[in-house]
Design a protein around this motif. Structure first.
Motif, PDB file in Angstrom:
ATOM      1  N   UNK A 195      -6.316  13.122  -1.710  1.00 12.99           N
ATOM      2  CA  UNK A 195      -5.752  11.823  -1.324  1.00 12.99           C
ATOM      3  C   UNK A 195      -6.080  11.493   0.129  1.00 12.99           C
ATOM      4  N   UNK A 196      -6.418  10.234   0.373  1.00  9.67           N
ATOM      5  CA  UNK A 196      -6.794   9.785   1.708  1.00  9.67           C
ATOM      6  C   UNK A 196      -5.837   8.699   2.168  1.00  9.67           C
TER       7      UNK A 196
ATOM      8  N   UNK B 268      -4.461   6.704  -0.855  1.00 12.20           N
ATOM      9  CA  UNK B 268      -5.531   6.356  -1.783  1.00 12.20           C
ATOM     10  C   UNK B 268      -5.901   7.584  -2.610  1.00 12.20           C
ATOM     11  N   UNK B 269      -5.717   7.499  -3.899  1.00 12.48           N
ATOM     12  CA  UNK B 269      -6.118   8.564  -4.814  1.00 12.48           C
ATOM     13  C   UNK B 269      -6.484   7.933  -6.152  1.00 12.48           C
ATOM     14  N   UNK B 270      -7.024   8.738  -7.048  1.00 10.86           N
ATOM     15  CA  UNK B 270      -7.522   8.232  -8.318  1.00 10.86           C
ATOM     16  C   UNK B 270      -6.454   7.392  -9.034  1.00 10.86           C
ATOM     17  N   UNK B 271      -6.841   6.204  -9.592  1.00 12.11           N
ATOM     18  CA  UNK B 271      -8.200   5.674  -9.782  1.00 12.11           C
ATOM     19  C   UNK B 271      -8.773   4.939  -8.578  1.00 12.11           C
TER      20      UNK B 271
ATOM     21  N   UNK C 196     -14.910   9.612  -6.829  1.00 13.28           N
ATOM     22  CA  UNK C 196     -13.497   9.916  -6.571  1.00 13.28           C
ATOM     23  C   UNK C 196     -12.555   8.911  -7.225  1.00 13.28           C
ATOM     24  N   UNK C 197     -13.073   7.804  -7.710  1.00 12.33           N
ATOM     25  CA  UNK C 197     -12.228   6.805  -8.369  1.00 12.33           C
ATOM     26  C   UNK C 197     -13.036   5.935  -9.296  1.00 12.33           C
TER      27      UNK C 197
ATOM     28  N   UNK D 161     -11.450   0.619  -2.475  1.00 10.99           N
ATOM     29  CA  UNK D 161     -10.643   0.034  -1.408  1.00 10.99           C
ATOM     30  C   UNK D 161     -11.452   0.065  -0.114  1.00 10.99           C
ATOM     31  N   UNK D 162     -11.587  -1.089   0.536  1.00 16.45           N
ATOM     32  CA  UNK D 162     -12.270  -1.166   1.825  1.00 16.45           C
ATOM     33  C   UNK D 162     -11.219  -1.227   2.920  1.00 16.45           C
ATOM     34  N   UNK D 163     -11.202  -0.207   3.756  1.00 19.09           N
ATOM     35  CA  UNK D 163     -10.158  -0.062   4.774  1.00 19.09           C
ATOM     36  C   UNK D 163     -10.795  -0.202   6.148  1.00 19.09           C
ATOM     37  N   UNK D 164     -10.568  -1.368   6.817  1.00 24.26           N
ATOM     38  CA  UNK D 164     -11.159  -1.574   8.134  1.00 24.26           C
ATOM     39  C   UNK D 164     -10.138  -1.474   9.257  1.00 24.26           C
TER      40      UNK D 164
END
Length: 247
Positions: A30-31, A38-41, A52-53, A59-62
């Motif tokens: 998980x991130x 953020x984890x699967x899916x 990983x999903x 997901x784009x995380x800026x």
């Protein structure tokens, strides 16, 4: 003439990933993305391998704005893994003034598969050009000064229904209107409530193949096999199993 612009979800092309090209032994722990886990899916584009999903749930995380889902207009506010739901808002509705947003056609802007707008949501109606008295409880919105503008009304219905026109209230007949889902329990008292309602987002529910919880419980990690376009369980020793490591 009756018009109905309802939020519609269509399919985004899957991410192009060559079959079996990815090293499946890399960890998909998980991130973090802001306050989100953020984890699967789901998976973090640019920071995690695509396996990983599921491709739909990139997901784009800026760090500057709520993260986007698969580079769409959807901005993710919360992810609830226990009941497979996401809280998200539509960036175009939030970024535009109310009198512009009410004319925004949501039917052609979102492109996500495996997601559905939850029936638990309420519905925010935008009505104009009514040939009869506006719906009970409506709130007037002054759009004077905008080209082609007329008097708008906001109205709230307590239950979202994906059947759309199959269930519009009789009061809506004779009006032009569009509909946007908003969070369950939303309250509409004045036109100023609009910004808060759309920024609070709405519920989406996902359904993906495979039982990730069962895979985790068996000592494996959840993966997406692009070659098979299917869920796989990555097990100790580098084995990819169909469901769990206990097979």
């Amino acid at each position: 003439m009756l018009q109905n612009n309802v939020l519609v979800l269509v399919f985004l092309p899957l991410l192009a990933t060559a079959p079996h090209a990815q090293p499946v032994d890399e960890s998909c722990a998980p991130a973090a993305c802001g306050s989100l886990t953020i984890k699967y899916p789901f998976w973090l584009r640019g920071r995690q391998p695509a396996y990983c999903g599921h491709p739909t749930f990139a997901v784009t995380c800026d760090g500057a704005t709520p993260p986007s889902l698969n580079d769409s207009y959807l901005r993710v506010l919360a992810i609830h893994y226990g009941n497979s739901s996401v809280v998200a808002f539509h960036a175009n509705l939030v970024d535009n003034p109310i009198c512009v947003a009410t004319r925004f056609n949501t039917s052609s802007t979102l492109a996500l598969s495996l997601l559905a707008v939850s029936r638990a949501n309420s519905e925010l109606y935008f009505c104009k050009n009514c040939s009869r008295t506006p719906p009970t409880g409506s709130v007037a919105v002054n759009c004077t000064g905008l080209r082609g503008s007329s008097e708008w009304f906001l109205s709230l219905n307590r239950m979202y229904d994906p059947r759309g026109t199959a269930r519009w209230p009789d009061e809506m007949v004779g009006c032009q209107y569009s509909v946007v889902p908003v969070m369950p329990g939303s309250e509409l008292n004045t036109a100023r409530d609009y910004a808060g309602l759309v920024r609070s987002g709405f519920l989406l529910e996902w359904t993906v193949p495979g039982d990730c919880a069962a895979c985790d419980a068996s000592g494996g990690q959840c993966r997406y096999d692009a070659g098979a376009m299917a869920f796989r369980c990555f097990c100790p020793g580098g084995r990819l199993q169909l469901a769990t490591c206990g097979e």
